[in-house]
Design a protein around this motif. Structure first.
Motif, short mmCIF file in Angstrom:
data_model
loop_
_atom_site.label_atom_id
_atom_site.label_comp_id
_atom_site.label_asym_id
_atom_site.label_seq_id
_atom_site.Cartn_x
_atom_site.Cartn_y
_atom_site.Cartn_z
N THR A 97 -2.92 -8.31 -10.13
CA THR A 97 -3.19 -8.03 -8.83
C THR A 97 -3.04 -6.41 -8.43
O THR A 97 -4.06 -5.98 -8.07
CB THR A 97 -2.19 -8.52 -7.82
OG1 THR A 97 -2.37 -10.21 -8.04
CG2 THR A 97 -2.50 -7.97 -6.35
N GLU A 98 -1.87 -5.92 -9.18
CA GLU A 98 -1.83 -4.40 -9.12
C GLU A 98 -2.85 -3.69 -9.78
O GLU A 98 -3.53 -2.62 -9.08
CB GLU A 98 -0.63 -3.91 -9.50
CG GLU A 98 0.61 -4.12 -8.90
CD GLU A 98 1.88 -3.66 -9.45
OE1 GLU A 98 2.74 -2.97 -8.67
OE2 GLU A 98 2.12 -3.94 -10.70
N LEU A 149 -5.90 -3.37 -7.19
CA LEU A 149 -5.72 -2.48 -5.90
C LEU A 149 -6.41 -1.45 -5.88
O LEU A 149 -6.54 -0.68 -6.96
CB LEU A 149 -4.36 -2.46 -5.70
CG LEU A 149 -3.31 -3.47 -5.17
CD1 LEU A 149 -1.89 -3.23 -5.39
CD2 LEU A 149 -3.90 -4.02 -3.94
N TRP A 183 -3.48 2.74 -3.15
CA TRP A 183 -2.27 1.81 -3.48
C TRP A 183 -1.50 2.31 -4.63
O TRP A 183 -0.06 1.92 -4.51
CB TRP A 183 -2.67 0.51 -3.56
CG TRP A 183 -2.81 -0.27 -2.19
CD1 TRP A 183 -3.84 -0.34 -1.45
CD2 TRP A 183 -1.95 -0.83 -1.48
NE1 TRP A 183 -3.96 -0.90 -0.28
CE2 TRP A 183 -2.44 -1.44 -0.29
CE3 TRP A 183 -0.50 -1.34 -1.62
CZ2 TRP A 183 -1.96 -2.00 0.67
CZ3 TRP A 183 0.04 -2.09 -0.59
CH2 TRP A 183 -0.56 -2.32 0.67
N HIS A 184 -1.91 3.20 -5.49
CA HIS A 184 -1.15 3.47 -6.68
C HIS A 184 -0.49 4.74 -6.60
O HIS A 184 -0.05 5.27 -7.45
CB HIS A 184 -2.10 3.51 -7.91
CG HIS A 184 -2.62 2.14 -8.20
ND1 HIS A 184 -1.93 1.18 -8.80
CD2 HIS A 184 -3.90 1.42 -7.86
CE1 HIS A 184 -2.55 0.01 -8.98
NE2 HIS A 184 -3.90 0.18 -8.36
N MET A 209 0.89 -10.68 -10.64
CA MET A 209 1.41 -9.47 -9.96
C MET A 209 0.68 -8.45 -10.57
O MET A 209 0.23 -7.53 -9.96
CB MET A 209 2.78 -9.39 -9.35
CG MET A 209 3.56 -10.37 -8.47
SD MET A 209 2.70 -10.08 -6.96
CE MET A 209 1.66 -11.61 -6.85
N PRO A 245 -4.06 -6.12 -0.84
CA PRO A 245 -3.43 -7.03 -1.77
C PRO A 245 -3.84 -8.45 -1.45
O PRO A 245 -4.03 -9.12 -2.39
CB PRO A 245 -2.09 -6.88 -1.07
CG PRO A 245 -2.06 -5.62 -0.43
CD PRO A 245 -3.46 -5.42 0.31
#
Length: 102
Positions: free
Chosen positions: A87-88, A91, A95-96, A84, A21
């Motif tokens: 950022t997601e 990743l 992370w998903h 955010m 992250p």
């Protein structure tokens, strides 16, 4: 009482540092900053933080606190939510995936 050593990249009270992250957020900040043609020094000035701190954030060496995320977002003329979401999107795929609780 013994003082706890300061650990690089960790906000006060944090016990872990997640690299993915931090790298993703830093990449988003750098991409938006360069897209807007803003120098690191100017972004730091607009956000009210040190230029070296922006550099550490962009390199993923520091995980910013919520206050810093909000300041950076405002300085970039965007919402923290936009930062955010970006950022997601950056990743790694692990992370998903939902975490299984046992």
């Amino acid at each position: 009482m013994q003082k706890r050593a300061i650990q690089r990249g960790r906000p006060t009270g944090a016990t872990t540092f997640e690299v993915a992250p931090a790298l993703a957020f830093g990449a988003v900040v750098r991409a938006l900053r360069t897209e807007d043609g803003i120098a690191q020094e100017m972004l730091a000035h607009l956000a009210g933080i040190e230029r070296s701190h922006i550099g550490k954030i962009e390199r993923g060496e520091h995980m910013p606190t919520l206050v810093l995320v909000l300041k950076i977002a405002r300085a970039l003329g965007r919402s923290a939510g936009e930062l955010m979401l970006e950022t997601e999107a950056r990743l790694p795929k692990e992370w998903h995936q939902p975490q299984v609780k046992g």
